[in-house]
Every structure is written in C-alpha cells, then in structure tokens.
Scaffold this active site. Structure first.
Site, PDB file in Angstrom:
ATOM      1  N   HIS A   9      12.686  32.936 -17.858  1.00 53.59           N
ATOM      2  CA  HIS A   9      12.729  33.410 -16.479  1.00 53.59           C
ATOM      3  C   HIS A   9      14.052  34.141 -16.224  1.00 53.59           C
ATOM      4  O   HIS A   9      15.109  33.522 -16.170  1.00 53.59           O
ATOM      5  CB  HIS A   9      12.584  32.208 -15.546  1.00 53.59           C
ATOM      6  CG  HIS A   9      12.360  32.574 -14.112  1.00 53.59           C
ATOM      7  ND1 HIS A   9      12.045  31.629 -13.153  1.00 53.59           N
ATOM      8  CD2 HIS A   9      12.401  33.764 -13.461  1.00 53.59           C
ATOM      9  CE1 HIS A   9      11.914  32.227 -11.985  1.00 53.59           C
ATOM     10  NE2 HIS A   9      12.130  33.528 -12.146  1.00 53.59           N
ATOM     11  N   HIS A  25      23.481  59.138 -24.136  1.00 56.85           N
ATOM     12  CA  HIS A  25      23.046  60.064 -25.176  1.00 56.85           C
ATOM     13  C   HIS A  25      21.666  60.596 -24.832  1.00 56.85           C
ATOM     14  O   HIS A  25      20.762  59.809 -24.515  1.00 56.85           O
ATOM     15  CB  HIS A  25      22.972  59.371 -26.543  1.00 56.85           C
ATOM     16  CG  HIS A  25      24.292  58.928 -27.082  1.00 56.85           C
ATOM     17  ND1 HIS A  25      24.418  57.970 -28.062  1.00 56.85           N
ATOM     18  CD2 HIS A  25      25.563  59.315 -26.784  1.00 56.85           C
ATOM     19  CE1 HIS A  25      25.693  57.779 -28.351  1.00 56.85           C
ATOM     20  NE2 HIS A  25      26.414  58.596 -27.582  1.00 56.85           N
ATOM     21  N   LYS A  36       4.697   6.038 -49.568  1.00 59.51           N
ATOM     22  CA  LYS A  36       3.763   5.998 -50.695  1.00 59.51           C
ATOM     23  C   LYS A  36       2.950   4.721 -50.525  1.00 59.51           C
ATOM     24  O   LYS A  36       3.415   3.628 -50.796  1.00 59.51           O
ATOM     25  CB  LYS A  36       4.486   6.015 -52.038  1.00 59.51           C
ATOM     26  CG  LYS A  36       3.518   6.122 -53.202  1.00 59.51           C
ATOM     27  CD  LYS A  36       4.226   6.123 -54.537  1.00 59.51           C
ATOM     28  CE  LYS A  36       3.240   6.453 -55.649  1.00 59.51           C
ATOM     29  NZ  LYS A  36       2.063   5.562 -55.658  1.00 59.51           N
TER      30      LYS A  36
END
Length: 860
Positions: A53, A732, A260
């Site tokens: 925002h 520019h 495991k």
C-alpha cells in the site's frame, strides 16, 4: 483443528456492532473503488493476503481470514524471513473477504489514499486455537503463499492499547527461515502476484471482486496445483523413492528434515472408492487396516498416490517397531496404527512427480487439512540445524532422520536427493540359516545372515543371537522350519560355522532365503561380518532380493534437481557488502547490488548487445570515480567484443546477462553507459539522445517546460521521443532511429536541433556548454550523439550523493515528477512494482527516419 472448532473459537467479532462497522465508517464508497463487502460465512479454507500500500507512507497490509472477515495488521517495513527480525504490525480494523483481491488507487482525501497491489496471497493454517490466540495476543500460524511460506507468529506488545494495537510479526525457525542479510523478500519480490504471478501456489481457493467464493471448499478440494504438474492417468503400480545412507548431513542446497520412522513404508493408491495400502513388496494390506482405509476415504481425494509410513507409538510417543509387528501379526488391535504421510506424487488426475518436493508437501498438507486425526498425520519438518535434529532424534531413541532436497522431484528408486542419517547402524538382512539353542530345542539360537551382492549372490554377513524374547524365538523357529533346505543358500563358505555349532549345541540348518530380519549392530569387520548384533524384528514389507549392504557415504555436491536455482546474486557473492558508498543516505554496497538484481529485467534490454562503458567507484560516490571501457581481471560474465569493431583500441565490453550486471556491481560499478549503436552495426546509431542539463538557478518547472518544448520541436520534425529522468538534475529525451545514418550525421542533426531551439527561444535555451552560458537556462546536450560517446542507461544508478536512478517515465507523468533524482536505488524498485504499464513499450518498436528533419533543417 476442525472447521467447527475454528468457527466457534473465532467468534471474537461478535460485539455490540457489526464486525465491519469500523471499516465502513472510515470510507466513502461513492468515491473509493474499495469493496464495501459483508461478513461471509466461516470457511474451512482460510485464505490470507498481503497488500502493498503506497499511501502517505509505504507499508504492507497483512490480512488473515477468520470468522468471515479479514483480520488485518499494517506492517510498515513488510515481513522478513529472518527469525531475529521482529517487524512492527499495527492491528487495524477488520476488512471484508472481498478486499483480498482488491488492487487499485484510493482517491486523494480518502482514507488510505494511494495505490494498492496484492503482494502475496495463499492460505494459512492456525497452529492452535486462532480465536484464543487472537484474544490473548499470541497467534501462531503456517503460511502457504507464493512468497510467504512456513511458520510465523504475531505477538501483541501493548496489552491495554485501545485503537492502534502494536503487535510484532516474525518468522519462526523452520526450513524457510533465512538471514535478512542473505535474503530480503520485500526487495527480492516486490511485484503484484496478480500482475506477475510466481509459481502457482497451493492456495485452496481464490475470490472474485464481489467477494463471492470461486471454488471455496473444504481443504480436501484443493484447487491450486504446483508448477510442473501434468494431467495423467493413475498408474496401477508406483514404487517408492528411497533414501541413501550417509555419514553426515548435507552442507549445500536447501533441505528439509523429517523423522526416520521405525515402521513399514506404505504407498496408498486412491481410485475413487477403491483404496489400496501397498507395501514395498507390492502387497495390498488394506484388509489389515480397515479403520485406516476409512479415514483415508474421508479426505475426499478422487484419485492419487500418497507416500508415508505406518507405525505404532510406544509409551513415550515414539515409534515402537516390535509393537507394530504384534499388530500386523494379529496379536494386537490394528487401531493402534498411525499413518504418517510425507509425499504426494499423484493427485486428482495430475502427475506431480516432476514438481518440487516442498510444493508437493504443501499440497499434501492442504489435502489433509482438518481431516488429520490421531491415526492419519502429516510428517512435519524439524525447525533446527541438521546436527541438532539428529542429536535430538537419537536422544529420543529414534532411528534417525531423513534429509530431503526441497527442490527434488519424486523418483521411484534410491536417490541422493533423499538421505538417511541413523543414530545406530541398522539394516535388513536375509536369513539363510539358523542354529538351535542347546537348552531348549523349541527356540532359535542364532540366525545366519546375508546380503546380496551386485551380481545377485547371497553373501554371508555374520550372525545374530540376541534381541528376542521366548515367544519371538519360538515363532522364528516355526517359520524357519517351513523353509528348510538341504543346501546352503550362501555363495561362499560361512566364516567359522563349526564354532557357532559348538557354542549353541546344535548344527547349522539351512533355509530358503525368503525371510528378512532387521538387525542393529556395532560395526562391519574387515572381512564383511557384523559385530555385536541385536535382532529387531522380521520385515514383511521388503523382498529378500532387494537386501544389499548399506554403505554410508559422504553427501556429494548435488546439482539442483528441480527448477529452483541459486539467484545470480547468490552465485557471484558480494564482498564488503556492508561498506557505506553514500554517506548522505548511508546506503551500502549491498543495497546497490540488490538494486541491480531487482531491476535486471528492466535494465538489460537497454544494455544487451551494445558496447558499454562502466563508471566505477571503489570509494563510493564521494571517492575517486573512473570510466572503464575494457574487460579487466575479476569481472565475471562480461562479453569482450571483437577488436576489429573499433580499430586501434582495446576490445570493448558488453553487459548481456544478469550475472554480468551483478558481477560488475560487485566490482564497484555504479553507472552503466551503453553506446547509441549495437555491436552488430557499431557505426550506425539506432537512437539519438538529448540531455537537458540545467544551469545554476534553473527551476525544475523550467526543466519540465524545456522538455515539453523540445518534444514539440522533435514532433514537428517527424520524430517521436521518449522521456526519462537523468538520475541527477535533469531529463533525457531519447529518439529511436532506423540504423541508416552515421554518427557524424546523427550528431550533426542533433546539433542543428539544439541550435534551432536556442535561436527560437533564447530565454530558455543555450547552444553552448559551460557553466557561465547556462545560468538560469538549459543546455540541451547533443554531444552524447558522437561516436564512442555514452549516456547513463535507463535504470542505471548515478554516482553522486543520493544514488539517483535514471527512470523512464511517460509524458503524462512529467507534471507530477519533482526532480531528476526523484527515484533512487532505495525507492525505484518500489515505484516499479506499482506501475501497471511500461511507458516505453512502443519505444522498442520504433525505427524512425531522419529524412524529414534533414529537409526542415536544411541539413546536408
């Protein structure tokens, strides 16, 4: 947590007035496009959204769906993946669910005036009771978004605040946590996920602008699917992916760590109402576990393959393999079985094997949703470093941990993208014979063990004579007597069989090599026998022919196995990133490098294929600056051009890739100055540039006016121009050309245009450079159009205090621009994230002619 418990626990919005009363009171819906919305029914698919925002101050609105509204916080700095980085989050009014898809501009003088984009969206899982957590000021949750992942927490820090309640938002330590110095998600991923979606997330549902739910459904009906999934028929058979035993945890790549499990691997095949529980040996055990089949059926998955392991939990809550054996042998109730799920290779008509593991796991978690039970669970990942994970597992008397590459595909074989680290040496062996006990012939004395070689021969691996009780020893002997054989199954003579016979008081009995025993042991001897072995249990889920000696190895340097790769910044590395390069703003070298990483897609089209000069500043913007036109040692990925392109000079360089761009920034390059011609047509410029360079005392209003006047003259000459700030004091104007004229011609025409401006409007323009000539006026610099001359590229930083950026803008935006250095490396990328359209889109398609300009200016 069930949908009922979420709904009931979250009724914190029931108060004297409507839950959205504060939201409505702050807004005039005749003037703002924000949705008014209404409170919606509780949804079991809890969405979240983070909206970026750009109001009076840029901030991030973090919103969690709960009890039919979006509970909301304003986070000024946005989120951080670093657990040590606590971000302020101000609790604000609830928003309607329909606000989650809102993007747009809130008009001036309205509450929250500014532009809003959807920075991230997805779904979230409460970790605990969300209503209670919100009330008590401590809310833990897991996010599944396109950017936001893993476990997070919101904590209230002022208990008695009435209006602006300050909270803290921070990342919990898990597989997604990363140091802020290594990864800044706000800067790395600044754009809207609606305009520029990342990989499809596993968000369960999306909403349309009216707030009506599109596909809003329980978690079992997951809509989103990860990238790489493809439509496919459900295969009848699917072998599991297997892990490789290693000596140490991997040190490269992103890995997740799971327990495991000390149990039986089970692959679940779901085909409408038909559910199969398939062992590694290919046997369907669904009839053994009817309760588990019913619970899997309640997930509502139409079709798929789920991967996991069944266990029975012992007194300490850890897997008890012997207890599982008793259940499977019919000696205990099957309702004790717990099924831990950890992968999802097929799902609802899609083959997910080519997708990343972390995406498959997110989808699996979503599919389980609130249907998780005491018997059907999700295999969570550990939130710690590998060493701590393994140490904790061993201290809890677990078998070990499994490391899985986060970006790995699913492959039905043993791989090095799944690794197992064990607390003790333990593996399966084939039983090739046995020896009776001397004192009780009804029991077994020892088992003779073997493993298969690569050539398929059963090789002796030693014996085991302990680890069982009376009943197990008796059952073992009964099973083995049924497999009697007159000859040895081993391919080579046993090691000292006579000593074993004398010790036990009975001779060796050979059996057919069909039974598989799991055994713990201390080590392997030099002659490939196990020492100090202890029997664990028989395994019925693994074929004997698959049993080989497991040899732990060091994890190798693995290439990424999925689409996730290191970023260009991670590949090059940054040295001295904390060095301040601009004392006025305290901006650092790492800020500059990260800026160039963030705009690489924008700046590279302006650099690629062109000779380029570099402005380097090893001492920062206040130190000595120098131009570099040729490649030097230490610059990665830059392209060296053919020396013939510019005879009598060293070869020029070119910046074509993100790696080259960031490599240059790492080598202290601040500015990038490309030529006006490409390397392919180096003597024929394809653009003409006018640099509006203001003199002392020239107001910015005059500069804007001068740009408009210059554009008008160019238009009269048949030339369309595009605009960008210089990153310094001026502007520019860039005119794209067909590459048909030489540098001398283009420079001559540009000079004629400037002289015409100065002659026509002398009060505004001068045609000569020099400070004394430009007081209160502008020199429109045409010298940028000569051969070998350069201009700072669009999106290039400028080596001056403030580190301004040359930003392309539309002519319509010019009236709102406040200066040539309005954008810097600190705010340019944020500006781009709110931009809906590139104002220079048509620039690349223009190839303009100078013929009309030459005629009007009588240029020859």
């Amino acid at each position: 947590m069930s949908s009922r418990s979420v709904g009931s626990a979250a009724r914190r919005t029931k108060s004297a007035g409507p839950p959205l009363a504060r939201y409505w009171a702050k807004r005039d819906f005749s003037k703002t496009a924000e949705p008014r919305g209404e409170r919606a029914d509780p949804s079991p698919s809890l969405t979240f959204v983070i909206q970026k925002h750009a109001a009076s101050r840029l901030h991030y609105d973090f919103r969690l769906e709960l009890d039919g509204v979006l509970v909301s916080w304003a986070v000024p700095k946005g989120p951080s993946f670093d657990p040590a980085d606590k971000r302020l989050a101000v609790h604000v009014e609830d928003h309607p669910l329909s606000y989650g898809s809102f993007e747009g501009t809130i008009p001036a003088k309205q509450y929250g005036a500014g532009t809003v984009i959807v920075w991230d969206k997805g779904y979230w899982e409460p970790l605990g009771d969300p209503g209670k957590g919100l009330k008590q000021g401590k809310l833990a949750f897991r996010l599944h978004g396109q950017k936001m992942q893993g476990n997070w927490e919101l904590v209230k820090i002022a208990k008695n605040a009435e209006r602006q309640e300050p909270w803290l938002l921070f990342k919990k330590r898990d597989e997604f946590a990363r140091p802020q110095g290594e990864y800044d998600v706000v800067r790395a991923l600044p754009d809207s996920v609606i305009a520029k979606p990342l990989k499809p997330s596993v968000a369960k549902a999306e909403t349309n602008g009216s707030g009506a739910a599109q596909g809003r459904a329980p978690a079992r009906l997951v809509k989103g699917l990860p990238a790489g999934s493809i439509p496919a028929a459900l295969p009848k058979l699917l072998k599991p992916q297997l892990a490789t035993l290693v000596k140490a945890a991997p040190t490269e790549g992103q890995w997740i760590y799971e327990i495991k499990f000390d149990g039986y691997r089970i692959m679940t095949r779901i085909d409408k109402s038909k559910i199969s529980l398939v062992t590694r040996g290919g046997h369907d055990w669904a009839s053994k576990m009817p309760n588990l089949v019913r619970e899997i059926g309640s997930l509502g998955i139409r079709s798929g393959w789920l991967d996991g392991e069944i266990v029975v939990l012992g007194a300490h809550g850890t897997p008890d393999f012997n207890a599982l054996q008793k259940v499977l042998d019919g000696r205990s109730d099957t309702t004790q079985i717990v099924y831990f799920l950890f992968d999802l290779p097929f799902f609802n008509g899609r083959d997910l094997r080519a997708t990343e593991l972390q995406a498959r796991r997110q989808l699996l978690s979503a599919a389980l949703g609130k249907k998780r039970t005491d018997h059907l669970r999700y295999s969570e990942a550990f939130e710690a470093d590998p060493g701590s994970v393994l140490s904790s597992a061993c201290a809890m008397h677990l078998e070990g941990v499994i490391a899985k590459r986060a970006d790995a595909p699913y492959v039905s074989r043993r791989t090095e993208t799944w690794l197992k680290l064990k607390c003790t040496r333990r593996q399966e062996f084939v039983v090739g014979g046995y020896v009776n006990r001397s004192d009780n012939s009804a029991q077994i004395g020892s088992l003779l063990l073997g493993v298969y070689s690569a050539e398929g021969e059963l090789m002796s691996a030693g014996k085991v004579g302990t680890g069982w009780d009376y009943e197990e020893a008796r059952r073992l002997k009964e099973n083995l007597k049924k497999l009697h054989s007159d000859s040895t199954p081993f391919s080579a003579p046993l090691k000292k069989p006579g000593r074993w016979s004398r010790t036990t008081g009975g001779g060796v009995r050979w059996v057919k090599p069909q039974l598989v025993a799991e055994v713990e042991f201390a080590e392997w001897t030099p002659d490939h026998q196990i020492r100090h072995a202890s029997y664990v249990a028989l395994r019925k889920d693994k074929p004997a022919k698959e049993i080989v000696r497991e040899t732990a190895k060091m994890p190798g340097k693995l290439k990424p196995s999925g689409p996730a790769k290191k970023s260009s910044l991670e590949q090059i590395g940054v040295t001295h990133g904390e060095r301040v390069i601009d004392p006025t703003t305290k901006l650092k070298k790492i800020d500059l490098v990260r800026y160039y990483e963030s705009v690489s897609d924008w700046i590279l089209p302006h650099l690629r294929g062109r000779p380029c000069s570099l402005v380097r500043g090893p001492g920062g913007v206040t130190g000595q600056l120098f131009f570099q036109k040729h490649i030097e040692k230490g610059f990665p990925a830059l392209t060296e051009l053919d020396a013939k392109l510019w005879p009598a000079h060293k070869p020029l360089l070119q910046v074509d890739t993100a790696e080259a761009l960031l490599g240059a920034a790492q080598m202290n390059v601040i500015e990038f100055h490309p030529w006006n011609s490409t390397s392919k047509k180096i003597d024929l410029p394809d653009r003409m540039i006018f640099d509006l360079d203001p003199g002392a005392g020239t107001a910015w209003k005059q500069i804007r006016e001068a740009a408009t006047l210059t554009r008008a003259l160019l238009s009269e000459l048949g030339l369309e121009s595009w605009l960008k700030t210089s990153g310094g004091k001026g502007l520019h104007l860039v005119v794209p050309l067909a590459p048909r004229w030489t540098y001398d011609t283009v420079k001559g025409i540009s000079k004629a245009i400037v002289e015409h401006l100065a002659k026509t409007i002398p009060a505004r323009f001068v045609a000569r450079s020099g400070a004394s000539n430009r007081v209160g006026k502008l020199f429109v610099d045409y010298l940028r159009n000569g051969h070998g001359a350069t201009t700072a590229a669009a999106f290039s930083a400028r080596a001056r205090p403030g580190l301004g950026v040359s930003m392309p803008i539309s002519w319509e935006e010019l009236a709102t621009v406040k200066g040539g250095a309005q954008w810097t490396i600190a705010n340019a990328r944020e500006f781009l994230s709110f931009r809906k359209q590139d104002p220079w889109t048509q620039f690349w398609k223009q190839r303009q002619s100078l013929t009309q300009a030459m005629k009007v200016l009588s240029f020859t």
